[in-house]
Design a protein around this motif. Structure first.
Motif, mmCIF file in Angstrom:
data_model
loop_
_atom_site.group_PDB
_atom_site.id
_atom_site.type_symbol
_atom_site.label_atom_id
_atom_site.label_comp_id
_atom_site.label_asym_id
_atom_site.label_seq_id
_atom_site.Cartn_x
_atom_site.Cartn_y
_atom_site.Cartn_z
ATOM 1 N N ILE A 1 46.009 43.680 44.871
ATOM 2 C CA ILE A 1 46.916 43.025 45.813
ATOM 3 C C ILE A 1 46.273 41.774 46.400
ATOM 4 O O ILE A 1 46.880 40.694 46.445
ATOM 5 N N ALA A 2 45.016 41.904 46.829
ATOM 6 C CA ALA A 2 44.322 40.779 47.479
ATOM 7 C C ALA A 2 44.180 39.592 46.538
ATOM 8 O O ALA A 2 44.459 38.443 46.916
ATOM 9 N N PHE A 3 43.755 39.838 45.313
ATOM 10 C CA PHE A 3 43.534 38.738 44.382
ATOM 11 C C PHE A 3 44.843 38.182 43.821
ATOM 12 O O PHE A 3 44.929 37.000 43.481
ATOM 13 N N ALA A 4 45.874 39.015 43.696
ATOM 14 C CA ALA A 4 47.178 38.506 43.262
ATOM 15 C C ALA A 4 47.708 37.507 44.293
ATOM 16 O O ALA A 4 48.229 36.442 43.941
ATOM 17 N N ILE A 5 47.561 37.838 45.575
ATOM 18 C CA ILE A 5 47.974 36.930 46.649
ATOM 19 C C ILE A 5 47.154 35.652 46.594
ATOM 20 O O ILE A 5 47.682 34.537 46.673
ATOM 21 N N SER A 6 45.843 35.810 46.441
ATOM 22 C CA SER A 6 44.943 34.656 46.421
ATOM 23 C C SER A 6 45.297 33.700 45.288
ATOM 24 O O SER A 6 45.389 32.482 45.488
ATOM 25 N N GLY A 7 45.503 34.236 44.084
ATOM 26 C CA GLY A 7 45.833 33.389 42.939
ATOM 27 C C GLY A 7 47.165 32.691 43.094
ATOM 28 O O GLY A 7 47.312 31.508 42.771
ATOM 29 N N SER A 62 41.189 46.272 25.637
ATOM 30 C CA SER A 62 42.578 46.741 25.573
ATOM 31 C C SER A 62 42.916 47.711 26.704
ATOM 32 O O SER A 62 44.090 47.957 26.991
ATOM 33 N N GLU A 63 41.894 48.263 27.364
ATOM 34 C CA GLU A 63 42.146 49.193 28.470
ATOM 35 C C GLU A 63 42.901 48.529 29.610
ATOM 36 O O GLU A 63 43.527 49.195 30.430
ATOM 37 N N ILE A 64 42.819 47.209 29.675
ATOM 38 C CA ILE A 64 43.496 46.475 30.741
ATOM 39 C C ILE A 64 45.003 46.693 30.677
ATOM 40 O O ILE A 64 45.704 46.669 31.696
ATOM 41 N N TRP A 65 45.520 46.954 29.456
ATOM 42 C CA TRP A 65 46.973 47.116 29.297
ATOM 43 C C TRP A 65 47.442 48.509 29.696
ATOM 44 O O TRP A 65 48.648 48.782 29.694
ATOM 45 N N ASP A 66 46.487 49.385 30.002
ATOM 46 C CA ASP A 66 46.856 50.736 30.436
ATOM 47 C C ASP A 66 47.139 50.806 31.935
ATOM 48 O O ASP A 66 47.411 51.882 32.464
ATOM 49 N N GLN A 67 47.054 49.657 32.619
ATOM 50 C CA GLN A 67 47.230 49.631 34.066
ATOM 51 C C GLN A 67 48.640 49.154 34.437
ATOM 52 O O GLN A 67 48.812 48.259 35.261
ATOM 53 N N GLY A 68 49.622 49.781 33.809
ATOM 54 C CA GLY A 68 51.005 49.385 34.031
ATOM 55 C C GLY A 68 51.426 49.307 35.492
ATOM 56 O O GLY A 68 51.996 48.298 35.934
ATOM 57 N N PRO A 69 51.171 50.353 36.286
ATOM 58 C CA PRO A 69 51.573 50.311 37.702
ATOM 59 C C PRO A 69 50.931 49.152 38.466
ATOM 60 O O PRO A 69 51.589 48.534 39.312
ATOM 61 N N LEU A 70 49.663 48.855 38.157
ATOM 62 C CA LEU A 70 49.003 47.741 38.836
ATOM 63 C C LEU A 70 49.611 46.405 38.422
ATOM 64 O O LEU A 70 49.734 45.478 39.245
ATOM 65 N N PHE A 71 49.996 46.287 37.146
ATOM 66 C CA PHE A 71 50.651 45.070 36.684
ATOM 67 C C PHE A 71 51.968 44.855 37.432
ATOM 68 O O PHE A 71 52.258 43.749 37.899
ATOM 69 N N MET A 72 52.744 45.907 37.554
ATOM 70 C CA MET A 72 54.028 45.800 38.244
ATOM 71 C C MET A 72 53.826 45.473 39.723
ATOM 72 O O MET A 72 54.568 44.684 40.307
ATOM 73 N N MET A 73 52.822 46.084 40.319
ATOM 74 C CA MET A 73 52.532 45.818 41.723
ATOM 75 C C MET A 73 52.111 44.365 41.921
ATOM 76 O O MET A 73 52.557 43.702 42.874
#
Length: 206
Positions: A12-18, A56-67
């Motif tokens: 959340i913090a870095f998404a806002i920052s970017g 490829s593990e980064i793509w397993d974080q679906g909920p975080l992507f949506m958030m």
């Protein structure tokens, strides 16, 4: 649970920052989403490359992507007048992202039984990797590579976790608060790492 909480806070913090940096640079909506996402997930991706975790593990974080997408959308739609006061809060959210992801990076490397040097680097790259990519895409000099004390606090978190001085849940939360506080004090008092102004010295001898 500790992993999930830190991951959510950092994302959340870095998404806002970017997203805010993209708006400051007058990027369009696509640029806002790109900078928000790479800031939120760039550090973890870089860490995975370092410590041998499949990227490829980064793509397993679906909920975080949506958030992250949801948060970036809110920032994009936020009233421009309110965003003018972002300077102070932007530094704070960036400090939160730095602290949470530095701790996560160190914890991840520790669980994989990597040596202390790898744990410290994992903390550094996870905590500041997304910010470096963000700054480069925004045409800015990365904060972590300048004299401002930024990455050093991430490395300190990695060191404390790597030598097993901090290992309990309460200790991790205390470390999180400490790194955020140190980062904010750095900004407030202008603490800097040693540096040399080679360009000025070169001109002085011409």
């Amino acid at each position: 649970m500790t992993w999930e909480i830190f991951n959510a806070i950092g994302t959340i913090a870095f998404a806002i920052s970017g997203a805010i940096v993209a708006l400051e640079e007058d990027y369009d909506i696509l640029g806002v989403y790109v900078l928000g996402m790479v800031t939120a997930f760039g550090g973890g991706t870089t860490r995975n490359l370092l410590i041998g975790v499949p990227v490829s593990e980064i793509w397993d974080q679906g909920p975080l992507f949506m958030m992250a997408i949801f948060i970036i959308t809110i920032v994009f739609l936020f009233p421009s007048g309110a965003l003018k006061h972002w300077g102070r809060w932007g530094t704070f959210t960036d400090a939160i992202g730095l602290s949470t992801f530095a701790i996560l990076g160190a914890m991840h490397a520790t669980e994989m039984n990597h040596p202390l040097s790898a744990i410290i680097m994992a903390a550094l790259l996870t905590g500041s990797g997304g910010g470096i990519i963000r700054d480069l895409l925004a045409g800015r000099k990365p904060s972590v590579l300048r004299e401002d004390i930024y990455g050093a606090w991430a490395m300190l978190a990695g060191l404390l976790i790597g030598i097993d001085l901090v290992n309990q849940t309460w200790g991790l939360y205390l470390l999180f608060v400490a790194v955020v506080t140190l980062r904010m004090l750095t900004v407030k008092y202008g603490w800097k790492l040693p540096h040399r102004q080679f360009t000025d010295q070169k001109k002085a001898h011409m």
